[in-house]
Design a protein around this motif. Structure first.
Motif, PDB file in Angstrom:
ATOM      1  N   VAL A  80      27.204 -42.141  57.397  1.00  0.00           N
ATOM      2  CA  VAL A  80      27.222 -43.592  57.587  1.00  0.00           C
ATOM      3  C   VAL A  80      28.546 -44.123  57.088  1.00  0.00           C
ATOM      4  N   LEU A  81      29.385 -44.785  57.980  1.00  0.00           N
ATOM      5  CA  LEU A  81      30.527 -45.173  57.440  1.00  0.00           C
ATOM      6  C   LEU A  81      30.647 -46.881  57.274  1.00  0.00           C
ATOM      7  N   ASP A  82      31.396 -47.185  56.558  1.00  0.00           N
ATOM      8  CA  ASP A  82      31.557 -48.658  56.286  1.00  0.00           C
ATOM      9  C   ASP A  82      32.470 -49.540  57.201  1.00  0.00           C
ATOM     10  N   GLY A 120      34.627 -51.513  51.333  1.00  0.00           N
ATOM     11  CA  GLY A 120      33.864 -50.826  50.469  1.00  0.00           C
ATOM     12  C   GLY A 120      33.228 -51.759  49.323  1.00  0.00           C
ATOM     13  N   PRO A 121      33.179 -51.154  48.173  1.00  0.00           N
ATOM     14  CA  PRO A 121      33.772 -49.980  47.600  1.00  0.00           C
ATOM     15  C   PRO A 121      33.345 -48.433  48.080  1.00  0.00           C
ATOM     16  N   VAL A 122      31.700 -48.679  48.829  1.00  0.00           N
ATOM     17  CA  VAL A 122      31.225 -47.386  49.132  1.00  0.00           C
ATOM     18  C   VAL A 122      31.768 -47.335  50.693  1.00  0.00           C
ATOM     19  N   LEU A 123      32.610 -46.264  51.106  1.00  0.00           N
ATOM     20  CA  LEU A 123      33.049 -46.077  52.388  1.00  0.00           C
ATOM     21  C   LEU A 123      32.225 -45.080  53.206  1.00  0.00           C
ATOM     22  N   ASN A 124      31.303 -44.311  52.650  1.00  0.00           N
ATOM     23  CA  ASN A 124      30.384 -43.385  53.363  1.00  0.00           C
ATOM     24  C   ASN A 124      29.155 -43.219  52.735  1.00  0.00           C
ATOM     25  N   VAL A 125      27.956 -43.194  53.469  1.00  0.00           N
ATOM     26  CA  VAL A 125      26.690 -42.710  52.807  1.00  0.00           C
ATOM     27  C   VAL A 125      26.193 -41.682  53.643  1.00  0.00           C
ATOM     28  N   ALA A 126      25.385 -40.706  53.117  1.00  0.00           N
ATOM     29  CA  ALA A 126      24.699 -39.702  53.636  1.00  0.00           C
ATOM     30  C   ALA A 126      23.598 -39.419  53.106  1.00  0.00           C
ATOM     31  N   VAL A 127      22.280 -39.417  53.900  1.00  0.00           N
ATOM     32  CA  VAL A 127      20.979 -38.845  53.380  1.00  0.00           C
ATOM     33  C   VAL A 127      21.231 -37.363  53.520  1.00  0.00           C
ATOM     34  N   ILE A 128      21.313 -36.578  52.425  1.00  0.00           N
ATOM     35  CA  ILE A 128      21.602 -35.247  52.319  1.00  0.00           C
ATOM     36  C   ILE A 128      20.387 -34.603  52.710  1.00  0.00           C
ATOM     37  N   SER A 129      19.171 -35.130  52.308  1.00  0.00           N
ATOM     38  CA  SER A 129      17.930 -34.197  52.596  1.00  0.00           C
ATOM     39  C   SER A 129      17.539 -34.323  53.887  1.00  0.00           C
ATOM     40  N   VAL A 171      23.264 -40.005  48.823  1.00  0.00           N
ATOM     41  CA  VAL A 171      24.786 -40.197  48.116  1.00  0.00           C
ATOM     42  C   VAL A 171      25.589 -41.001  48.926  1.00  0.00           C
ATOM     43  N   ALA A 172      26.164 -41.862  47.954  1.00  0.00           N
ATOM     44  CA  ALA A 172      27.331 -42.701  48.137  1.00  0.00           C
ATOM     45  C   ALA A 172      28.601 -42.287  47.810  1.00  0.00           C
ATOM     46  N   ALA A 173      29.546 -42.167  48.658  1.00  0.00           N
ATOM     47  CA  ALA A 173      30.965 -41.804  48.201  1.00  0.00           C
ATOM     48  C   ALA A 173      31.966 -43.332  48.141  1.00  0.00           C
ATOM     49  N   LEU A 174      32.478 -43.225  46.840  1.00  0.00           N
ATOM     50  CA  LEU A 174      33.425 -44.491  46.658  1.00  0.00           C
ATOM     51  C   LEU A 174      34.932 -43.801  46.286  1.00  0.00           C
ATOM     52  N   PRO A 175      35.754 -43.337  47.562  1.00  0.00           N
ATOM     53  CA  PRO A 175      37.082 -42.788  47.543  1.00  0.00           C
ATOM     54  C   PRO A 175      37.941 -43.945  46.641  1.00  0.00           C
ATOM     55  N   GLY A 176      38.563 -43.199  45.607  1.00  0.00           N
ATOM     56  CA  GLY A 176      39.608 -44.166  44.657  1.00  0.00           C
ATOM     57  C   GLY A 176      39.103 -45.089  43.821  1.00  0.00           C
TER      58      GLY A 176
END
Length: 228
Positions: free
Chosen positions: A105-107, A112-121, A136-141
């Motif tokens: 899932v993209l912002d 941001g600051p979260v630019l993408n999220v995934a439900v890994i499970s 998991v939420a990814a915050l590049p930079g």
């Protein structure tokens, strides 16, 4: 770079090892003879097929492969610097997933600051207990400040108050989350440096796990050719 990654994600398959990313190096290590792997052993210099360890020990081989992040490879080999981009990653556990889809899932705002999220499970159920979901939420930079609080605030605007019930598991600051690859983008950098010395990593191809593995394959094939 965006076109390459977007095309790969849209036309290919995105997968995760059921036993975690750690399964990848374990699989490679399982094919090696006992005693050939030395962990926590820092290399100080590389000169052709000669490697000097921080302990002062010198090792000579028919071929040497430097498979590190870009800045480390540059330091050891004297090749042009490829800087790394830091990434903050925040992991949550939830009783219910915010989406049941197997999406990244993209912002869409780009703020941001979260630019993408995934439900890994959703992709790999083995990554969470049967009654839980791993997010998991990814915050590049973004590596400074309270990343958990920043993530919750933003994701609350996406999925509402359910985010407040998520349990924070861990926050990671990844120093080398990926190489900085600005235009002009030039993948397939040479992996054979001559004199039995080779280099591989996502900084030689595309900044992704796919790029790292593809680079490793190119490098492995080059080593085989050189030793034939």
């Amino acid at each position: 770079m965006f076109d390459v990654i977007f095309r790969s994600l849209s036309e290919g398959q995105s997968v995760l090892p059921s036993r975690g990313m750690h399964a990848l190096p374990l699989q490679m290590a399982s094919r090696l003879s006992e005693g050939t792997i030395h962990l926590n052993t820092r290399v100080s210099t590389v000169d052709g097929a000669n490697v000097t360890l921080a302990s002062g020990e010198s090792i000579t081989a028919r071929a040497v492969v430097v498979a590190t992040d870009g800045p480390t490879a540059s330091s050891l080999l004297g090749i042009p610097v490829v800087e790394s981009r830091k990434v903050g990653c925040v992991y949550f556990s939830a009783d219910a997933p915010p989406t049941k889809e197997k999406y990244v899932v993209l912002d869409g705002t780009g703020n941001g600051p979260v630019l993408n999220v995934a439900v890994i499970s959703n992709v790999a159920p083995s990554y969470a207990p049967a009654d839980k979901h791993l997010i998991v939420a990814a915050l590049p930079g973004v590596t400074d400040g309270d990343l958990e609080a920043m993530s919750r605030k933003q994701l609350r605007s996406w999925w509402g108050p359910q985010v407040d019930d998520w349990k924070h598991l861990r926050t990671y600051i990844i120093e080398h989350g990926g190489p900085v690859q600005k235009p002009p983008f030039s993948p397939r950098q040479r992996v054979d440096l001559g004199n039995g010395l080779f280099v591989c990593g996502d900084h030689r191809d595309t900044g992704s796990i796919q790029g790292a593995m593809f680079s490793g394959r190119r490098c492995g094939e080059a080593v085989v050719r050189s030793l034939a």
